[in-house]
Design an enzyme around this catalytic site. Structure first.
Site, PDB file in Angstrom:
ATOM      1  N   ASP A   1      -0.206  -6.063  22.404  1.00  0.00           N
ATOM      2  CA  ASP A   1       0.417  -5.340  21.293  1.00  0.00           C
ATOM      3  C   ASP A   1       1.936  -5.561  21.335  1.00  0.00           C
ATOM      4  O   ASP A   1       2.375  -6.706  21.279  1.00  0.00           O
ATOM      5  CB  ASP A   1       0.033  -3.850  21.379  1.00  0.00           C
TER       6      ASP A   1
ATOM      7  N   TYR B   1       9.304   0.464  16.053  1.00  0.00           N
ATOM      8  CA  TYR B   1       8.937  -0.015  14.715  1.00  0.00           C
ATOM      9  C   TYR B   1      10.071   0.152  13.722  1.00  0.00           C
ATOM     10  O   TYR B   1      10.093  -0.539  12.696  1.00  0.00           O
ATOM     11  CB  TYR B   1       7.705   0.749  14.228  1.00  0.00           C
TER      12      TYR B   1
ATOM     13  N   HIS C   1      -9.104  -3.688  19.160  1.00  0.00           N
ATOM     14  CA  HIS C   1      -7.694  -3.979  19.420  1.00  0.00           C
ATOM     15  C   HIS C   1      -7.313  -3.748  20.878  1.00  0.00           C
ATOM     16  O   HIS C   1      -6.464  -4.448  21.407  1.00  0.00           O
ATOM     17  CB  HIS C   1      -6.822  -3.101  18.511  1.00  0.00           C
TER      18      HIS C   1
END
Length: 580
Positions: free
Chosen positions: A391, A503, A558
């Protein structure tokens, strides 16, 4: 036909006669008797002329005037404005005419330093931009002059001697020494000389800058338009994500009520395995550049080659517990808590979590904990490691291997994308925008923290354990203590903001490294990843070296290191041993 008498032939119309007027070309000789009579086509022909007797007395030659002096240099003369070279028959008494005053001599062509304007010299194109030397189209010819001054001098000429040599230390030009001090400096009050060039064929720095600016203007306009469109698209996606997740929060509020929706439990004690030595030795590393302390868990011989593991959001080092137990027999496995996550320090502000700052942290960790000298893969002054990232850790590992290839021996990327490839792929695949909707939500202030913490972190639990977004292997579903290992750090005061700040910097103007990692690369991808489209993996494969390997793990989500740990460990062993 007699000389001086015109005749009309082939004319039907009778032309009236005219008298001959003029003087005899020889002075003293009488004109013939028919010289003044009218004539016509029907008139009788005149009698033939009688022979002309020579004039009495000897012929005295008329002395001619001396030849005119040559034209002065630099003057275009026709030879008829000076003294006449012979007497005029019409004016026998005039032997010469007064010579007109000569043309004024043109002034010498001034040197470059004297006809520079007072404000700024006029820039001229360089020799390379004037085109080929040709006098005619498509053929050879004389050289075309490069400037008006040179053409004027070649055609007219100045008549000046060559300029004297310049004294030592004085800048020289085409027309002699320049005016000014040694080195091209000018006296106070004088016009400064250009830094480059002293003739029409040279170019100055100001002209070069103007030319480059003009050539780059269309490209800059297109890039500015592209950035504007991208920002508008991001703003629209942020607004849509805020509305969608806001409706979800409103539904939770209506379903659980204000007391149940706006309450979350702060974990006071860490769960088993998170802070004890079950999976390895806990340590802290203080960075030299920022002074922060990063927490890590290490397992394996201290002198073994380093294998550095980087986690993603919203996890910490605990997601690598299976790999810590598997590879510690041959490597020194280190699972790192990135800054702002887990037990590492959490500096305030969004600027503290820019990608370049995070990459600098990882670089310092490798230099301190890297493979010592004398082992395979280590060089003098450049320790190396086997870098594994998932990730967000995979994003950072990719860019670190591309920007610092001397620090990475082998690279393993698990369910992570390159930022440039991700942006291009999302622009052509709207389904990826829906999968990445949480990224646009995290661009808003305060609202993401509120939504993630509602109903005791229900949204975070959905990410990790949901039927579509969570772990797909039923045998590896997270237990309550394992889930609390992630919620322990997020539930602390201010524990959600630092991971979200990762982010909030992805849409900035920071440059993205576009080089391919030169080291061997292994890319592992879950076929049922809910956050990244499976079609993104082949796009990433084309960005890697030809010797890179891609494995699409079926029936895996994921969270691949926890979803299929046995498969991941087997693929890693094959890659590290070179049997891939």
């Amino acid at each position: 036909m007699s000389p001086g008498i015109p005749r009309v032939l082939g004319k039907k119309r009778v032309k009236t006669g005219k008298k001959l007027q003029g003087l005899c070309p020889y002075p003293g000789v009488p004109a013939p008797p028919w010289a003044g009579a009218p004539w016509g086509p029907l008139s009788p022909r005149p009698p033939p002329p009688r022979p002309i007797a020579p004039p009495p007395g000897p012929l005295v030659p008329v002395p001619l005037s001396p030849p005119p002096p040559p034209c002065p240099p630099g003057r275009v003369g026709d030879g008829l404005r000076g003294p006449l070279p012979y007497p005029s028959p019409a004016r026998p008494h005039v032997t010469s005419a007064p010579a007109p005053p000569p043309f004024p001599r043109p002034p010498p062509f001034p040197p470059r330093s004297h006809w520079l304007p007072s404000a700024k010299p006029r820039p001229l194109l360089p020799r390379a931009l004037r085109g080929p030397i040709s006098g005619r189209r498509g053929g050879r010819g004389r050289a075309r002059p490069s400037s008006g001054g040179r053409r004027w001098r070649e055609k007219v000429g100045t008549g000046l001697p060559d300029p004297p040599p310049a004294p030592p230390g004085v800048a020289t030009g085409r027309d002699g020494p320049r005016v000014g001090l040694p080195g091209g400096r000018s006296e106070p009050g004088e016009v400064p000389l250009p830094a480059l060039g002293d003739s029409g064929g040279d170019i100055g720095p100001a002209m070069l800058l103007s030319l480059c600016t003009a050539l780059l203007a269309p490209t800059r306009a297109l890039l500015a338009l592209q950035r504007l469109v991208a920002r508008l698209a991001v703003a629209a996606a942020v607004a849509a994500a805020g509305v969608a997740y806001g409706l979800w929060g409103l539904g939770v509020l209506l379903r659980r009520g204000p007391r149940g929706a706006l309450r979350w439990r702060v974990r006071a004690e860490p769960p088993p395995g998170l802070a004890d030595g079950t999976y390895g030795e806990h340590g802290r590393l203080r960075l030299k550049s920022s002074g922060l302390q990063l927490h890590y868990v290490a397992r394996g011989p201290p002198t073994a080659p380093l294998m550095l593991l980087l986690h993603g959001f919203p996890q910490n080092w605990f997601c690598w517990r299976h790999q810590l137990l598997e590879f510690s027999t041959r490597y020194r496995v280190v699972a790192l808590d990135l800054r702002g996550c887990g037990a590492s320090e959490k500096p305030p502000g969004k600027e503290s979590y820019r990608p370049e700052v995070l990459l600098e942290d990882i670089r310092e960790v490798i230099e301190v904990l890297g493979t010592p000298e004398g082992h395979t893969g280590a060089t003098a002054g450049h320790p190396k490691c086997i870098l594994v990232g998932h990730d967000w850790g995979g994003v950072l590992a990719w860019e670190l291997a591309a920007g610092h290839p001397d620090l990475v021996e082998k690279l393993v990327i698990i369910d992570a994308s390159h930022r440039a490839v991700m942006a291009r792929f999302s622009a052509w695949h709207p389904s990826q925008l829906l999968r990445s909707s949480y990224m646009f939500l995290f661009q808003l202030p305060l609202l993401p923290e509120l939504l993630l913490s509602m109903a005791d972190f229900e949204l975070v639990k959905t990410f990790l354990t949901g039927p579509w977004t969570g772990i797909q292997n039923p045998a590896r579903r997270l237990t309550e203590p394992e889930l609390d290992a992630y919620l322990y750090g997020l539930s602390q005061p201010g524990g959600l903001t630092p991971p979200i700040n990762y982010y909030r910097n992805i849409f900035g103007d920071a440059p993205v490294p576009r080089e391919r990692p030169p080291c061997p690369v292994l890319l592992l991808w879950g076929a049922r990843d809910a956050f990244l489209d499976a079609r993104l993996a082949p796009c990433l494969r084309r960005r890697m070296a030809p010797a890179a390997h891609l494995h699409l793990v079926p029936d895996a989500g994921h969270w691949l290191p926890e979803d299929q740990p046995d498969t991941v460990n087997r693929l890693l062993w094959d890659f590290l041993r070179g049997t891939e």
